[in-house]
Design an enzyme around this catalytic site. Structure first.
Site: not given
Ligand code: SF4
Length: 316
Positions: A46, A79, A101, A131, A170, A200, A273
């Protein structure tokens, strides 16, 4: 014109996580391997800057598989996607690469394992976020109940309170999720959950850094996109940790300078992101208006890295 003095507290970790890094690499490697166009279902991550950059190299972003021609490779975003999406791609004999991921895939596996053990699933997440759609889509329609708030916990209607489990998105707020999990455990003492929550490491670490900075600053700027869940949570976390003004900015041009008038200390971070180029752009813009002293606040060191899928490591 003399610039007023300002301390800029720079959060670390900030910006790209291992899952985002891997997803972008997957698109770049796919373009190298198969040439343009390569199709990507949903924004790979995103962030408009990232998406525009990949589009310029030949990626075509679409929302549904039906929008992809069957003879071009398609990539699924970081996602995650409902099970029906790769199944349909396989049915159409398309070449596809899953950039979900690995930490999201882990949640998918958890949900399926609980369902196989006969437990009804509850997902803590945001309705409509890709997600959440992807994780709920690991099981048949209607099998996973969505809970977004503590209030939802009182309303959720389960088949058997002794046979339920939960997973989470996450990228949620660690503190809000803890409250929701406590409410679930209070109502359903037998509920089964992850050893640690599914939020995460990257989400947790970015929120911790913001919490460390928020009480010291007049304002917090979060570089990220409005549809980035973990970026939006950082704005909320800053406010809740005592920062009087926190703003999400996509680029330096979005900064509300009037709101920063008289500020002596500003915090700066970026969602998982958001690329560092955009953080640097914001730092430059702040430098142009203030006499800046930078203070690095590092609350964790990250060294997570995920491998790209095998199909991209093999010759074409
Ligand atoms: S925010 Fe966490 S779950 Fe999402 S892509 Fe990054 S490491 Fe993976």
């Amino acid at each position: 014109m003399t610039r007023p003095p300002l301390t800029l507290f720079l959060a670390a970790p900030r910006g790209f996580c291992a899952g985002v890094d891997r997803a972008i690499k997957i698109v770049e490697m796919a373009l190298e391997k198969w040439g343009a166009p390569v199709y990507v279902r949903h924004e790979i991550v995103h962030n408009r800057y990232v998406v525009d950059g990949l589009r310029a190299k030949g990626a075509v972003f679409v929302e549904e598989l039906d929008d992809c021609p069957p003879d071009r490779p398609v990539i699924f975003s970081a996602h995650g996607v409902p099970k029906s999406v790769p199944a349909e791609a396989a049915r159409r004999e398309m070449v596809y690469v899953d950039a979900t991921c690995p930490l999201v895939s882990k949640v998918h596996i958890e949900a399926q394992r609980h369902a196989e053990n006969g437990l009804q699933m509850i997902m803590i997440g945001h309705k409509g976020h890709p997600e959440t759609i992807g994780t709920m889509g690991q099981l048949p329609d209607g099998d996973v109940l969505l809970v977004e708030t503590v209030d939802d916990v009182a309303r959720v209607a389960v088949r058997d309170p002794e046979r339920i489990a939960y997973v989470t998105q996450t990228t949620l707020s660690v503190d809000d999720t803890a409250d929701i999990v406590s409410a679930l455990r209070a109502r359903f003492p037998a509920i089964v959950g992850p050893h640690k929550e599914d939020i995460c490491y990257a989400t947790t670490n970015r929120q911790e850094a913001v919490k460390a900075i928020a009480p010291k600053v007049d304002a917090m700027l979060v570089v990220g996109a409005p549809n980035s869940s973990n970026s939006r949570r950082l704005v909320e976390v800053a406010a809740r940790a005592g920062c009087g003004y926190s703003q999400l900015v996509q680029r330096a041009g979005d900064i509300d300078w009037r709101a920063l008038e008289g500020a002596r200390a500003i915090g700066l971070t970026a969602g998982a992101s958001a690329p560092e180029t955009l953080v640097n752009e914001v730092i430059e813009a702040i430098n142009a208006r203030f006499d800046v002293t930078v203070d690095h606040v590092e609350t964790a060191v990250e060294n997570v890295e995920f491998k790209v899928p095998r199909i991209l490591r093999q010759p074409a």
